[in-house]
Design an enzyme around this catalytic site. Structure first.
Site, PDB file in Angstrom:
ATOM      1  N   ASP A   1       0.851  -1.185   0.000  1.00  0.00           N
ATOM      2  CA  ASP A   1       0.000   0.000   0.000  1.00  0.00           C
ATOM      3  C   ASP A   1       0.887   1.235   0.000  1.00  0.00           C
ATOM      4  O   ASP A   1       1.981   1.241   0.567  1.00  0.00           O
ATOM      5  CB  ASP A   1      -0.978   0.010   1.176  1.00  0.00           C
ATOM      6  CG  ASP A   1      -0.303   0.142   2.539  1.00  0.00           C
ATOM      7  OD1 ASP A   1      -0.011   1.281   2.951  1.00  0.00           O
ATOM      8  OD2 ASP A   1      -0.079  -0.894   3.191  1.00  0.00           O
TER       9      ASP A   1
ATOM     10  N   ASP B   1      -9.330   3.259   6.550  1.00  0.00           N
ATOM     11  CA  ASP B   1      -8.198   3.203   7.469  1.00  0.00           C
ATOM     12  C   ASP B   1      -8.611   3.962   8.720  1.00  0.00           C
ATOM     13  O   ASP B   1      -8.687   5.186   8.720  1.00  0.00           O
ATOM     14  CB  ASP B   1      -6.984   3.850   6.786  1.00  0.00           C
ATOM     15  CG  ASP B   1      -5.744   3.905   7.675  1.00  0.00           C
ATOM     16  OD1 ASP B   1      -5.840   3.569   8.866  1.00  0.00           O
ATOM     17  OD2 ASP B   1      -4.687   4.319   7.168  1.00  0.00           O
TER      18      ASP B   1
ATOM     19  N   GLU C   1      -7.769   4.405  12.762  1.00  0.00           N
ATOM     20  CA  GLU C   1      -6.707   4.062  13.706  1.00  0.00           C
ATOM     21  C   GLU C   1      -6.308   5.250  14.559  1.00  0.00           C
ATOM     22  O   GLU C   1      -7.125   6.116  14.845  1.00  0.00           O
ATOM     23  CB  GLU C   1      -5.509   3.533  12.923  1.00  0.00           C
ATOM     24  CG  GLU C   1      -5.125   4.446  11.755  1.00  0.00           C
ATOM     25  CD  GLU C   1      -3.781   4.139  11.158  1.00  0.00           C
ATOM     26  OE1 GLU C   1      -2.799   4.229  11.916  1.00  0.00           O
ATOM     27  OE2 GLU C   1      -3.704   3.830   9.955  1.00  0.00           O
TER      28      GLU C   1
END
Length: 234
Positions: A26, A115, A117
């Protein structure tokens, strides 16, 4: 991407050939223009590319990375870095969809990824509350649910969810079970996976190192290439 609950980076970088599954990577703007042919020749077969963050950032290298990987033969997808401190999940899913996050059933496009986090605003100096964007577990669970529902409505498929077990279990806990609908992309720089967020029992993707054979972060898909193609077909 940020990953703080994992260890043994050396093992993560040297065990590529022993990890079962399809190798991948990624990337974001940090990698700039990527040499996709070299990455493909070195064995990578899929890639996730950062498209957006919050509601005011788009990756300036997104076109080169997203289109370039596709033209080279990669199965690729886009990801959005969620910022629950900026706006709600539905708003950010809509922003993602408008700026590269859409999905098509061409067998070469992976479902978009969320994503979610650690709060990047304070990094390693985060207090426990700041680490979770000063939101309660149920509020973050609702935020993710709103993102998931909006993305599903806009594409017909559920997004992949990327996180670490530490952040997710600390900040979301049991508020929202997405294990039956969303493929899980685990970030863990560890020799083997032993811990998952609530109700996930297996990872679909595993990000196991922040550098190595390929540009950007090193990943593996948990299954054969034919199964990766099925995921890309929805």
């Amino acid at each position: 991407m940020y990953t703080h609950d994992c260890h043994d980076l050396t093992a993560g970088r040297t065990l590529l050939q022993t990890r079962a599954g399809v190798p991948g990577m990624d990337v974001s703007s940090h990698q700039g223009n990527v040499n996709w042919r070299t990455a493909y020749n070195n064995g990578a077969r899929f890639a996730y590319i950062k498209a957006t963050e919050g509601t005011g950032y788009t990756n300036p290298y997104f076109s080169q990375q997203y289109v370039g990987s596709y033209r080279t033969g990669f199965i690729r997808g886009a990801y959005h870095f969620g910022r629950p401190d900026i706006s709600n999940g539905a708003t950010q899913a809509t922003y993602f969809l408008k700026n590269g996050g859409r999905w098509s059933s061409d067998g070469r496009t992976l479902p978009g990824a969320l994503d979610i986090e650690y709060n990047p605003s304070c990094g390693s100096s985060c207090t426990p509350a700041q680490k979770c964007y000063n939101l309660r577990k149920q509020e973050l669970g609702k935020w993710i649910q709103d993102f998931v529902n909006t993305y599903r409505k806009g594409t017909g498929v559920y997004p992949v969810i990327y996180s670490t077990a530490d952040w997710y279990n600390t900040c979301v806990g049991t508020y929202g079970d997405f294990s039956s609908v969303c493929p899980f992309w685990l970030a863990c720089y560890c020799p083997r996976v032993t811990t998952y967020p609530y109700n996930w029992k297996v990872y679909t993707f595993w990000q196991y190192a922040d550098s190595g054979t390929f540009p950007g972060d090193q990943n593996v898909f948990n299954g054969p290439y034919s199964q990766l193609q099925k995921l890309a077909k929805g």
